[in-house]
Design a protein around this motif. Sequence first.
Motif: not given
Length: 469
Positions: A76, A114-115, A447-448
């Motif tokens: 992230y 995934e972030k 995020r994501g």
Amino acid sequence: MTTLIRGATLVDADASLRGDLLIENGRIAATGPNLEAPTGARIVDAGGLLLMPGGIDPHTHMELPFMGTVASDDFYSGTAAGLAGGTTSIIDFVIPNPQQSLMAAFKEWRGWAEKAAADYAFHVAITWWSDAVHREMGELATEHGVSSFKHFMAYKNAIMCDDEVLVNSFTRCLELGALPTVHAENGELVYRLQKQLVARGITGPEGHPMSRPPAVEGEAANRAIRIAEVLGAPIYVVHVSAKQALEAITRARNEGQRVFGEVLAGHLVIDDSVYRDPDFTRAAAHVMSPPFRPKEHQRALWEGLQAGHLHTTATDHCCFCAPQKAAGKDDFTKIPNGCGGIEDRMSILWHEGVNSGRLTPNEFVRVTSANAAQIFNLYPKKGSLRVGADADLVLWDPAGSRTISVKTHHQNVDFNVFEGRTVQGVVTHTFTRGLLAYERGDLRATRGHGQYLSRPTHAAYFDALKKRQ
């Protein structure tokens, strides 16, 4: 949200024109002069600005476990910092431990990513060889869109590939239509030189470049290229820092071999004097491999980029903070290798490349996005202003300036290797698949938001190569 960017100069890899660009559903819907704004569309006035494809950094290491610690930027924070600097996609590295399943490592990295705030893909490193590795390379290529595999020729007793592994893996890459990439340093020589220097009492950061002289990079680059030549495989050499490695690439390309070269923004502008700083913290902050080189190598690298023998620009973004670097206070071989740069690559390349006359704006697009997209099979989805491409876009102010500093950067690290440099040419807006993630100092990374980029192999082209053998 539908967005109309109005009045920009659209700069692609092959042409520039004045006009508008319409974003719908995360993609480029139209380009041209005087486009009509759909009802409810957000209008961005881009008069006086350039509109370019978002940058692609083909070499990053987010939250990498390495040398007893973990890189300080995660997926992230690292991708968010990239968005602040105009980079909208990364290709990171899955690095399995020796004897670890490639698939197990790939799934682990996918979970960490995934972030991410921007789109990402993966190279997968080959750190050992077995029938299982052979099989899993096929699974990664055909089922998970991994079309490039990394080979470290350095880091003896850890992740280093010997020639047998290189031959086996390059052969498998050719079968799959995947591109082999190499970190070219002779690991045996580095290991020997490190031991000799420490025995002589040279334990500070100045020992780092002494243990990795340009010749060890040149030898490894030439060896990997010639192995690829014998097997008939293309090859991509990462972070070329020494003119000897560039000469090996240039020689092979002049002979008709398919070889690609990558250069880091840092290697283009920073020289080896940084390792002689009497302050350990500042010197250690620059420890990365290959190390920064004497100025003569910078001149050669710029010439290689201008001549088309180096094709992509990257950062090898792999941040470690001062307390982490301090692990090597009494032994430079224990300093975690890595520096930052994802937030500053685009501005450094514009300031030192375009403003100096070394690169045109169109060439800038090629070396910061389009070439990486084409080599690693993301084009024209990425690296392009074509209708239908992802709306990964950067509005660029060629007259704007900023002074790079750890006090203002978004990277999660307590040092910036470009500290104090004032650059002319800055991002004003960054869009990632149509989402406005950065606007004039306001970072709005989500995020994501980032998506995994599956990359098909070059199977058809590789089949043609094999027929020529």
